[in-house]
Every structure is written in structure tokens, then in C-alpha cells.
Design an enzyme around this catalytic site. Structure first.
Site: not given
Ligand code: APR
Length: 242
Positions: A102, A104, A119
Site C-alpha cells: 500500500n 497510503d 510500492h
Molecule cells: N479485509 C480483508 N481483505 C479484503 C477486504 C477486507 N475488508 N476487502 C477486500 N479484501 C481483499 C480482496 O478480496 C482482495 O483479495 O483484498 C484484496 C485486494 O486485492 P487488490 O485490489 O488486487 O490489491 P493488492 O493485492 O494490494 O494489489 C497489489 O496491485 O495495482 C497494484 O500497486 C497496486 O499495490 C497494489 C498491487
């Protein structure tokens, strides 16, 4: 208490070295959109336009507008119970730190002192010419694009875009933590983005016990030892509060 929950707690209490590995899901309950879920950030944008070096070269104003909008949102949100619980682990356990995808800054805001931001960070800029990194908290784009006060180069958000390499020293430190951990808690990531996801798989191969917290199955689920299904702030602020 369910059996997986009891097992997770037992593993954490017995651990010699814990690392948390987080993704967008950990900030979802703070109101930060995830990327790949329904209503996720990439659903409204072509990531090639706003999250690649080519996109920035083609239209830096569009990219800066996108990041300023994300900053405006980030400014309004607060760490949630999951960020706070993770920050508390530094005092409770032998806890190496948080490796996060993240940008943020919410882990640090919650009080975590040991955070590796794979990132980057939305509140920093990097000069595209001399690579100087600095904190920059503007939330509006001025008439002119921001430029480096040292060399005059165009500033870009200090975030890692698609097609770019991760920062070597951040990766080095993150891997050191992950490879030495005996318990890793993977929270709120789809595990869809490399090389970040590979770090967890490699640490698992080196012997870590991996607990995943997610609302659904992910690309990492087949590799982990235990998945706890649920929202991270609800779980870590409730039944998984240790
Ligand atoms: N609690 C737990 N898990 C959750 C919740 C929650 N409240 N809400 C959503 N999720 C899960 C979703 O099921 C999903 O598996 O969080 C995950 C979010 O996945 P992504 O949107 O793909 O985010 P992330 O894995 O952080 O992405 C990785 O992709 O585009 C890039 O650079 C960006 O750092 C990011 C990277």
C-alpha cells in the site's frame, strides 16, 4: 471460537519472528478503494494511462490529477482496527515489521514503526531526472506541474508503476524480514502482482507458517497454511484481537 481462528492465535503466540504482509484490503474498511474488486480503482481507469512510466510521459497532467484525487481521498481516511492491531504487535510479539504494497501511509499513521513500502508512498515525490525523493503533501495541482528544486526536473509521484522495478534496498530489507520469519500474516492482498506475491511464496518455501486473512480466495491461498475468511478490521479488532 472456530478451529482456524484458535490455530492462528496459537501460532502467533508461539512465534519467534512475525511479519505482516499487507495489500489494499487492509485499508478497505478505512474507505480506501482496492484495485481488483468490484468498484476497485482499476475498474474506473485504464491503468496504462495512470500507472505506467509511458502513461506519465504521454500525459503527466492526467497522471498528476489522478494522484491528487487519490491524495484528497487519502487525507480523509484514518487507520482502522486492523492497522491499529498490527501496530500493537510491535509491542506484543517478536515482530519484525510490516511489508506493505500500500502507498497510503496508514500503517505508519497507526503507529507501526517498522514498515517497508514495496510500492512507494503517495505522500512523496521523486524527481524524474535526479531521483531526489521528498515528502510532498499538496492535494491540488498548481498551474504548473511540480518541478525539482535542485535540478528543475519534473517531479513524479514516488510510487512504483507497472513495468517498473521495486526499490532495491526496500526489497532487500523486506526479504530479510520475510525469510527470517517463522509466522507471516498476509492480509488483504489478491496476490496478483509480482514480484510482491513471490516474496510470500518464497518465504513459505523457506519454512514460514503463513496465515492469510481475506474476504475471499486469492492467488496465494493454495500456498498458505491457513486462510481466515473475513474482513481484516472486523477480525483483527474482534475475534483475532490478541
Ligand atoms: N479485509 C480483508 N481483505 C479484503 C477486504 C477486507 N475488508 N476487502 C477486500 N479484501 C481483499 C480482496 O478480496 C482482495 O483479495 O483484498 C484484496 C485486494 O486485492 P487488490 O485490489 O488486487 O490489491 P493488492 O493485492 O494490494 O494489489 C497489489 O496491485 O495495482 C497494484 O500497486 C497496486 O499495490 C497494489 C498491487
Amino acid at each position: 471460537m472456530t478451529q482456524p481462528l484458535a490455530r492462528a492465535i496459537q501460532k502467533m503466540k508461539a512465534a519467534k519472528r512475525i511479519v505482516a504482509f499487507t495489500g489494499a484490503g487492509v485499508s478497505q474498511e478505512s474507505g480506501v478503494p482496492t484495485f481488483r474488486d468490484h468498484n476497485g480503482l482499476w475498474e474506473n481507469h485504464r491503468f496504462e494511462e495512470v500507472a505506467t512510466p509511458e502513461g506519465f510521459q504521454a500525459d503527466p497532467v492526467l497522471v498528476w490529477r489522478f494522484y491528487m484525487a487519490r491524495r484528497q481521498l487519502a487525507k480523509q481516511v484514518k487507520p482502522n482496527a486492523a492497522h491499529l492491531a498490527i501496530a500493537g504487535w510491535e509491542k506484543q510479539f517478536s515482530f519484525a515489521g510490516v511489508v506493505t504494497q500500500n502507498i497510503d501511509g496508514l500503517h505508519a499513521q497507526a503507529g507501526s514503526r517498522h514498515v517497508q513500502e514495496l510500492h512507494g508512498n503517495i505522500w512523496k515525490t521523486e524527481c524524474s531526472r535526479c531521483h531526489r525523493v521528498e515528502v510532498n503533501e499538496a492535494t491540488e495541482l498548481s498551474a504548473d506541474l511540480p518541478h525539482c528544486r535542485d535540478c528543475g526536473g519534473l517531479l513524479r509521484p514516488h510510487v512504483v508503476w507497472f513495468g517498473e522495478a521495486l526499490n532495491e534496498s526496500v526489497v532487500h530489507e523486506a526479504l530479510l524480514w520475510l525469510y527470517q520469519a517463522d509466522v507471516i500474516i498476509v492480509i488483504g492482498t489478491s496476490g496478483a502482482v509480482e514480484p510482491a506475491a513471490s516474496f510470500v511464496r518464497e518465504a513459505k518455501q523457506k519454512g514460514a507458517y503463513v496465515i492469510e486473512i481475506n474476504t475471499q480466495k486469492t492467488a496465494l491461498t493454495p500456498f498458505v497454511d491457513l486462510t481466515l475468511y473475513g474482513k481484516s478490521a472486523e477480525l483483527l479488532g474482534g475475534p483475532l484481537r490478541i
